[in-house]
Design a protein around this motif. Structure first.
Motif, PDB file in Angstrom:
ATOM      1  N   VAL A  85       0.832  -1.202   0.000  1.00 35.58           N
ATOM      2  CA  VAL A  85       0.000   0.000   0.000  1.00 35.58           C
ATOM      3  C   VAL A  85       0.867   1.253   0.000  1.00 35.58           C
ATOM      4  N   THR A  86       0.550   2.165  -0.927  1.00 32.67           N
ATOM      5  CA  THR A  86       1.090   3.519  -0.899  1.00 32.67           C
ATOM      6  C   THR A  86      -0.075   4.467  -0.668  1.00 32.67           C
ATOM      7  N   VAL A  87       0.105   5.403   0.248  1.00 34.28           N
ATOM      8  CA  VAL A  87      -0.916   6.427   0.482  1.00 34.28           C
ATOM      9  C   VAL A  87      -0.330   7.779   0.114  1.00 34.28           C
ATOM     10  N   LEU A  88      -1.035   8.482  -0.775  1.00 33.45           N
ATOM     11  CA  LEU A  88      -0.647   9.821  -1.203  1.00 33.45           C
ATOM     12  C   LEU A  88      -1.698  10.794  -0.683  1.00 33.45           C
ATOM     13  N   GLY A  89      -1.273  11.729   0.139  1.00 38.13           N
ATOM     14  CA  GLY A  89      -2.198  12.721   0.676  1.00 38.13           C
ATOM     15  C   GLY A  89      -1.773  14.111   0.280  1.00 38.13           C
ATOM     16  N   ASN A  90      -2.748  14.933  -0.108  1.00 37.06           N
ATOM     17  CA  ASN A  90      -2.499  16.331  -0.475  1.00 37.06           C
ATOM     18  C   ASN A  90      -3.157  17.239   0.562  1.00 37.06           C
ATOM     19  N   GLY A  91      -2.387  18.166   1.137  1.00 34.20           N
ATOM     20  CA  GLY A  91      -2.940  19.099   2.098  1.00 34.20           C
ATOM     21  C   GLY A  91      -3.538  18.374   3.292  1.00 34.20           C
ATOM     22  N   TYR A  92      -4.809  18.641   3.581  1.00 36.13           N
ATOM     23  CA  TYR A  92      -5.513  17.972   4.674  1.00 36.13           C
ATOM     24  C   TYR A  92      -5.413  16.451   4.535  1.00 36.13           C
ATOM     25  N   GLY A  93      -5.498  15.944   3.301  1.00 36.61           N
ATOM     26  CA  GLY A  93      -5.343  14.515   3.076  1.00 36.61           C
ATOM     27  C   GLY A  93      -3.976  14.009   3.503  1.00 36.61           C
ATOM     28  N   GLY A  94      -2.966  14.857   3.398  1.00 35.33           N
ATOM     29  CA  GLY A  94      -1.634  14.504   3.870  1.00 35.33           C
ATOM     30  C   GLY A  94      -1.575  14.411   5.389  1.00 35.33           C
ATOM     31  N   PHE A  95      -2.225  15.359   6.065  1.00 33.14           N
ATOM     32  CA  PHE A  95      -2.285  15.290   7.527  1.00 33.14           C
ATOM     33  C   PHE A  95      -3.025  14.031   7.981  1.00 33.14           C
ATOM     34  N   VAL A  96      -4.113  13.695   7.282  1.00 37.35           N
ATOM     35  CA  VAL A  96      -4.851  12.464   7.608  1.00 37.35           C
ATOM     36  C   VAL A  96      -3.946  11.244   7.410  1.00 37.35           C
ATOM     37  N   ALA A  97      -3.245  11.200   6.281  1.00 40.54           N
ATOM     38  CA  ALA A  97      -2.363  10.066   5.996  1.00 40.54           C
ATOM     39  C   ALA A  97      -1.257   9.941   7.028  1.00 40.54           C
ATOM     40  N   LEU A  98      -0.679  11.076   7.425  1.00 42.23           N
ATOM     41  CA  LEU A  98       0.397  11.059   8.411  1.00 42.23           C
ATOM     42  C   LEU A  98      -0.121  10.600   9.774  1.00 42.23           C
ATOM     43  N   GLN A  99      -1.255  11.140  10.194  1.00 41.76           N
ATOM     44  CA  GLN A  99      -1.851  10.711  11.457  1.00 41.76           C
ATOM     45  C   GLN A  99      -2.199   9.221  11.417  1.00 41.76           C
ATOM     46  N   MET A 100      -2.683   8.756  10.282  1.00 42.35           N
ATOM     47  CA  MET A 100      -3.013   7.343  10.116  1.00 42.35           C
ATOM     48  C   MET A 100      -1.765   6.476  10.265  1.00 42.35           C
ATOM     49  N   ALA A 101      -0.660   6.895   9.651  1.00 42.89           N
ATOM     50  CA  ALA A 101       0.580   6.117   9.730  1.00 42.89           C
ATOM     51  C   ALA A 101       1.140   6.094  11.151  1.00 42.89           C
TER      52      ALA A 101
END
Length: 256
Positions: A85-101
């Motif tokens: 799995v690769t997760v690419l988050g942009n802006g708010y989506g990046g914060f969500v992805a980082l918090q998820m990781a």
């Protein structure tokens, strides 16, 4: 093709075959911000583009970023199909992805974080407070110009009237309460102490002219993560995959 994940709570478009690649959109945009790059990525990956909780056809997941991240971890487990799995988050989506990781260390094998960070400056925090207050008092229409300026530089807006019309219409469909809750969360966020938990490789991207999450935030993020590299996207602002899709694809090609 749209499908529902996480017990039917999150709506996502799915295309292509191969390793799973999730694309998380920004707060002031929607999943259509990936429309220019999704077909190319689907040639080599199973691309899953969700509407984040509270957006589009996806149910809200409480007011905290942690709750949103936990919901998206359910989506990733549900939709990945046992592949890397690769997760690419942009802006708010990046914060969500980082918090998820951070909260789910085994959830992904690598991250691409485009135009986000780990914590905002006091000026950045106040901008979110102001935006939430204005949206609550006057409605989304009153902050649309501010929102678009956070996404795109003025000269880009002037040169792309059709795209900007589409982006404005998309923004006005945002649930005001979801926007206000997200702004409140981002205004208080500081993930810096938890970044050492993210052991997987991370590609950090940032638009040279990003005003919403300025480049120093990405420099700090890349420096504090255990295994990260940083790329600056020349001439871009907060949504580089929309502004310069070929440059964006070239920037992530080797990492993918």
């Amino acid at each position: 093709m749209d499908r529902l994940f996480a017990h039917g709570s999150v709506n996502a478009a799915v295309s292509g075959e191969g390793p799973a690649l999730f694309l998380f959109h920004s707060l002031l945009s929607d999943r259509a911000s990936f429309a220019s790059i999704e077909p190319e990525l689907a040639r080599s990956h199973r691309v899953v583009v969700p509407e984040l909780p509270g957006f589009g056809g996806s149910q809200a997941a409480g007011g905290s970023l942690a709750e949103v991240a936990d919901r998206m971890a359910e989506v990733v487990r549900d939709a990945a199909g046992g592949t890397d799995v690769t997760v690419l988050g942009n802006g708010y989506g990046g914060f969500v992805a980082l918090q998820m990781a951070i909260r789910h260390p085994d959830i992904a094998s690598q991250l691409i974080l485009a135009d986000c960070g780990a914590a905002f400056s006091e000026e950045g925090r106040q901008a979110f407070r102001n935006m939430a207050a204005a949206a609550k008092a006057k409605g989304l229409a009153a902050i649309t110009d501010v929102a678009m300026r956070r996404l795109f530089a003025p000269d880009f807006q002037a040169g792309h009237p059709d795209l900007m019309r589409d982006r404005r219409e998309a923004f006005l469909k945002t649930d005001p309460e979801v926007l206000q809750a997200a702004c409140a969360q981002l205004a208080e966020l500081d993930l810096r102490p938890e970044l050492p938990k993210v052991k997987i490789p991370v590609l950090v991207l940032v638009g040279e002219h990003d005003e919403a999450t300025p480049p120093p935030m990405s420099h700090e993020l890349a420096a504090l993560l255990p295994d990260a590299r940083l790329k600056i996207l020349t001439g871009c602002a907060h949504v580089p995959q929309l502004q310069a899709p070929k440059m964006f694809l070239d920037a992530i090609a080797d990492f993918l």
